[in-house]
Design a protein around this motif. Structure first.
Motif, PDB file in Angstrom:
ATOM      1  N   LEU A  72      29.265 107.925 124.973  1.00 51.90           N
ATOM      2  CA  LEU A  72      29.691 108.189 123.597  1.00 51.90           C
ATOM      3  C   LEU A  72      29.707 106.913 122.755  1.00 51.90           C
ATOM      4  N   THR A  73      30.148 105.815 123.343  1.00 49.65           N
ATOM      5  CA  THR A  73      30.180 104.549 122.610  1.00 49.65           C
ATOM      6  C   THR A  73      28.765 104.097 122.273  1.00 49.65           C
ATOM      7  N   ARG A  74      27.875 104.163 123.246  1.00 52.40           N
ATOM      8  CA  ARG A  74      26.485 103.758 123.029  1.00 52.40           C
ATOM      9  C   ARG A  74      25.824 104.613 121.934  1.00 52.40           C
ATOM     10  N   GLU A  75      26.108 105.899 121.948  1.00 52.69           N
ATOM     11  CA  GLU A  75      25.521 106.818 120.969  1.00 52.69           C
ATOM     12  C   GLU A  75      26.113 106.638 119.568  1.00 52.69           C
ATOM     13  N   ASN A  76      27.188 105.882 119.457  1.00 45.86           N
ATOM     14  CA  ASN A  76      27.857 105.680 118.163  1.00 45.86           C
ATOM     15  C   ASN A  76      27.903 104.206 117.786  1.00 45.86           C
ATOM     16  N   GLU A  77      26.762 103.558 117.963  1.00 45.05           N
ATOM     17  CA  GLU A  77      26.572 102.169 117.549  1.00 45.05           C
ATOM     18  C   GLU A  77      27.636 101.223 118.098  1.00 45.05           C
ATOM     19  N   GLY A  78      28.008 101.429 119.370  1.00 48.25           N
ATOM     20  CA  GLY A  78      28.930 100.520 120.031  1.00 48.25           C
ATOM     21  C   GLY A  78      30.399 100.746 119.757  1.00 48.25           C
TER      22      GLY A  78
END
Length: 142
Positions: A72-78
């Protein structure tokens, strides 16, 4: 504003504050607390898997893909999308779970919470359980 409205509003505010203070120890979380992980394992792992990668034992029987919750973090620009995750888990605000058959956990947690106290206290308990799951998910991001 009429006097009875002010009195009623102040009673509601005091009740909410008391419920929050009473429930706080039950929903407080620190690094040594397994509350979120245990809540996740009990409520979410059947579909999303113990690893949260969408590979739970029930996932194969669903007619929709069960997403991994570790990216989820990766998919939301960190940045972990905490508010969005809380809203999706809760499900009562109409955000929904992207067209899936994910349970509305806010409604599912409510009856037990209501049995433990009044409506305001129950809402604090429900939101605490949901927040503990979201916090746990934040800690297991790839």
């Amino acid at each position: 504003m009429p006097q009875h409205s002010l009195k009623s509003t102040s009673h509601i505010a005091l009740g909410l504050l008391a419920a929050m203070l009473t429930a706080a120890p039950a929903i407080a979380q620190d690094d040594d607390d397994d509350t979120g992980r245990l809540e996740y394992m009990y409520s979410c792992s059947a579909c999303h898997g113990e690893s949260a990668r969408g590979d739970g034992p029930v996932a194969r029987y669903l007619n929709v893909d069960t997403p991994s919750l570790t990216n989820l973090t990766r998919e939301n620009e960190g940045e972990f999308p905490l508010y969005k995750v809380v809203q999706i888990i809760d499900g009562r605000s109409g955000v929904g779970a992207h067209g899936t058959i994910m349970p509305v956990w806010g409604a599912r947690f409510m009856p037990q919470a209501l049995a433990e106290g009044g409506h305001f206290r129950a809402e604090v308990i429900v939101r605490g359980r949901i927040l503990s799951i979201a916090h746990y998910l934040e800690t297991i991001q790839d």
